[in-house]
Scaffold this motif. Sequence first.
Motif, PDB file in Angstrom:
ATOM      1  N   GLY A 154       0.785  -1.222   0.000  1.00  0.00           N
ATOM      2  CA  GLY A 154       0.000   0.000   0.000  1.00  0.00           C
ATOM      3  C   GLY A 154       0.821   1.278   0.000  1.00  0.00           C
ATOM      4  O   GLY A 154       0.297   2.357   0.297  1.00  0.00           O
ATOM      5  N   ILE A 155       2.099   1.183  -0.331  1.00  0.00           N
ATOM      6  CA  ILE A 155       2.959   2.371  -0.369  1.00  0.00           C
ATOM      7  C   ILE A 155       2.597   3.185  -1.614  1.00  0.00           C
ATOM      8  O   ILE A 155       2.544   2.641  -2.716  1.00  0.00           O
ATOM      9  N   PRO A 156       2.325   4.493  -1.463  1.00  0.00           N
ATOM     10  CA  PRO A 156       1.969   5.326  -2.625  1.00  0.00           C
ATOM     11  C   PRO A 156       3.029   5.242  -3.719  1.00  0.00           C
ATOM     12  O   PRO A 156       4.217   5.077  -3.440  1.00  0.00           O
ATOM     13  N   LEU A 157       2.575   5.393  -4.962  1.00  0.00           N
ATOM     14  CA  LEU A 157       3.459   5.197  -6.116  1.00  0.00           C
ATOM     15  C   LEU A 157       4.663   6.138  -6.065  1.00  0.00           C
ATOM     16  O   LEU A 157       5.809   5.701  -6.277  1.00  0.00           O
ATOM     17  N   LEU A 158       4.441   7.416  -5.784  1.00  0.00           N
ATOM     18  CA  LEU A 158       5.545   8.374  -5.750  1.00  0.00           C
ATOM     19  C   LEU A 158       6.544   8.029  -4.657  1.00  0.00           C
ATOM     20  O   LEU A 158       7.766   8.113  -4.853  1.00  0.00           O
ATOM     21  N   ALA A 159       6.042   7.601  -3.488  1.00  0.00           N
ATOM     22  CA  ALA A 159       6.942   7.212  -2.395  1.00  0.00           C
ATOM     23  C   ALA A 159       7.735   5.970  -2.776  1.00  0.00           C
ATOM     24  O   ALA A 159       8.935   5.869  -2.488  1.00  0.00           O
ATOM     25  N   GLY A 160       7.076   5.031  -3.451  1.00  0.00           N
ATOM     26  CA  GLY A 160       7.764   3.819  -3.887  1.00  0.00           C
ATOM     27  C   GLY A 160       8.866   4.117  -4.886  1.00  0.00           C
ATOM     28  O   GLY A 160       9.925   3.502  -4.840  1.00  0.00           O
ATOM     29  N   VAL A 161       8.613   5.079  -5.773  1.00  0.00           N
ATOM     30  CA  VAL A 161       9.634   5.486  -6.743  1.00  0.00           C
ATOM     31  C   VAL A 161      10.870   6.007  -6.023  1.00  0.00           C
ATOM     32  O   VAL A 161      12.013   5.677  -6.372  1.00  0.00           O
ATOM     33  N   LEU A 162      10.678   6.826  -4.994  1.00  0.00           N
ATOM     34  CA  LEU A 162      11.810   7.391  -4.250  1.00  0.00           C
ATOM     35  C   LEU A 162      12.535   6.320  -3.441  1.00  0.00           C
ATOM     36  O   LEU A 162      13.768   6.350  -3.307  1.00  0.00           O
ATOM     37  N   ILE A 163      11.791   5.343  -2.912  1.00  0.00           N
ATOM     38  CA  ILE A 163      12.403   4.257  -2.132  1.00  0.00           C
ATOM     39  C   ILE A 163      13.369   3.442  -2.997  1.00  0.00           C
ATOM     40  O   ILE A 163      14.382   2.938  -2.508  1.00  0.00           O
ATOM     41  N   THR A 164      13.061   3.338  -4.298  1.00  0.00           N
ATOM     42  CA  THR A 164      13.909   2.517  -5.166  1.00  0.00           C
ATOM     43  C   THR A 164      15.347   3.029  -5.243  1.00  0.00           C
ATOM     44  O   THR A 164      16.249   2.296  -5.634  1.00  0.00           O
ATOM     45  N   ALA A 165      15.581   4.300  -4.871  1.00  0.00           N
ATOM     46  CA  ALA A 165      16.944   4.839  -4.898  1.00  0.00           C
ATOM     47  C   ALA A 165      17.841   4.151  -3.873  1.00  0.00           C
ATOM     48  O   ALA A 165      19.074   4.168  -4.001  1.00  0.00           O
ATOM     49  N   LEU A 166      17.233   3.511  -2.859  1.00  0.00           N
ATOM     50  CA  LEU A 166      18.020   2.889  -1.793  1.00  0.00           C
ATOM     51  C   LEU A 166      18.675   1.585  -2.225  1.00  0.00           C
ATOM     52  O   LEU A 166      19.527   1.056  -1.506  1.00  0.00           O
ATOM     53  N   ASP A 167      18.281   1.059  -3.394  1.00  0.00           N
ATOM     54  CA  ASP A 167      18.838  -0.228  -3.801  1.00  0.00           C
ATOM     55  C   ASP A 167      20.341  -0.163  -4.074  1.00  0.00           C
ATOM     56  O   ASP A 167      21.015  -1.182  -4.139  1.00  0.00           O
ATOM     57  N   ALA A 168      20.876   1.054  -4.229  1.00  0.00           N
ATOM     58  CA  ALA A 168      22.321   1.193  -4.447  1.00  0.00           C
ATOM     59  C   ALA A 168      23.113   0.580  -3.303  1.00  0.00           C
ATOM     60  O   ALA A 168      24.174  -0.005  -3.491  1.00  0.00           O
ATOM     61  N   PHE A 169      22.575   0.696  -2.114  1.00  0.00           N
ATOM     62  CA  PHE A 169      23.288   0.198  -0.938  1.00  0.00           C
ATOM     63  C   PHE A 169      23.218  -1.327  -0.841  1.00  0.00           C
ATOM     64  O   PHE A 169      24.134  -1.965  -0.318  1.00  0.00           O
ATOM     65  N   LEU A 170      22.122  -1.920  -1.353  1.00  0.00           N
ATOM     66  CA  LEU A 170      22.032  -3.379  -1.414  1.00  0.00           C
ATOM     67  C   LEU A 170      23.112  -3.934  -2.337  1.00  0.00           C
ATOM     68  O   LEU A 170      23.795  -4.903  -2.001  1.00  0.00           O
ATOM     69  N   LEU A 171      23.290  -3.291  -3.485  1.00  0.00           N
ATOM     70  CA  LEU A 171      24.324  -3.730  -4.426  1.00  0.00           C
ATOM     71  C   LEU A 171      25.707  -3.628  -3.793  1.00  0.00           C
ATOM     72  O   LEU A 171      26.527  -4.535  -3.911  1.00  0.00           O
TER      73      LEU A 171
END
Length: 454
Positions: A154-171
């Motif tokens: 249920g995370i809003p689309l715009l918030a989800g888009v911004l969250i995707t920037a955090l994947d850099a740290f997973l890599l």
Amino acid sequence: MRLLDGTEKERAEATGAGWRLPEGRPSLPEANATIAVPRHGSWLRRMLAFVGPGYMISVGYMDPGNWATDIAGGSKFGYTLLAVILVSNLMAILLQALAARLGIATGRDLAQACRAHYGPAVNLALYVACELAIIACDLAEVIGTAIALNLLFGIPLLAGVLITALDAFLLLLLIHRGFRYLEAFVIALLTVIAVCFGVQIVAAAPPVAAILAGFVPSPEILTNPDMLYIAMGIIGATVMPHNLYLHSSIVQTRAYERNDEGRRAAIRFATIDSTIALMLALFVNAAILIVAAATFHAAGRTDVEEIEQAYLLLSPLIGLGIASTLFGIALLASGINSTITATLAGQIVMEGFLRLRLPPVARRLITRGLAIIPVVVVAWLYGESGTAKLLVLSQVVLSMQLPFAVIPLVRFVTDRSKMGGFVVSKPVAIAAWAVAAVLVALNIKLLFDTFAGG
């Protein structure tokens, strides 16, 4: 570098050593030749040492962009476009085998090879085209991951888009643990995706005869502009241009013997690895389209083009309560997986063409930022329907970039002066040039239909 005399030059061309003369740093230097390969033992034991790169590149063949085009194709045209998925997958198997051959035989990735062969102007054009492809791919991953977060949590689309920037740290975390950890993580998520769609196919119970008929090419694919547009999107989502750069680099993570015998064995094992992995991609892509055809097209819902629509309608139409949840889980796994390979491809391309090296996190945030901006703008102005159209468009953009990666690759692997004894055979060369010609012809037709009104 000293000049070679006639005898030395002939010997260099015969072995491919002329183009293997060292030039700067190796491709992906932090991982190059870091994974041990047993020199003795059973065939299976040596083969297992090469398992990994094929699955890394297969990620790009089942990323969220594939979902949009496969869902649209299945709901609107039934099983007809299964033939496109099959043909594009066969193209991918051939092209990825050529990319692995180039990397192993020459010690250069495709970007380094382009820099060594072409002049500055051509290299800059190829670099820009490849970066556009990576941004288009990343755009699809941003949208797909954000949609999955919205559907599951249920995370809003715009918030989800911004969250995707955090994947850099997973890599960054996975790279620091070692390349094998990165490969294991990717394979685990691929398994999740395959299992999710396996369950959905069983629940949808599609007619086998219709599926088999769908794998036979139909002339309508070329004569129907709407069908051709989605078909080009499927090809763009399946045959990924940046994957050719990626594969030619990561096959060199294996510490095979850097002599002719070692390279020959490495090419054989790497080709088997990528072929098996891409058969998994074929299953997943076909499964998405089959589920869409059996569920939406069969129920008369030929208007289903958006991932959100598919998620909401899947469980009610299939009659399996968990179907939509499995769909969302697979989408999230696909989005996370795709970010890893896009980041590595971006690093390889930048270092190969420009000899410019950025920290992985910085590189990731720049690429992700360039993808996030258009998604945020479109989501803000047009909402979910706008992002769905942007997702399909991103795959067509990817398809338009294909010739800029395919033609140089085929040019190099068919050149004996560069490949020496590892040059491809005449039948393979003919098939490779035929694939390149088909891709160029389809792109020209797509441009004509798009801008001249069909």
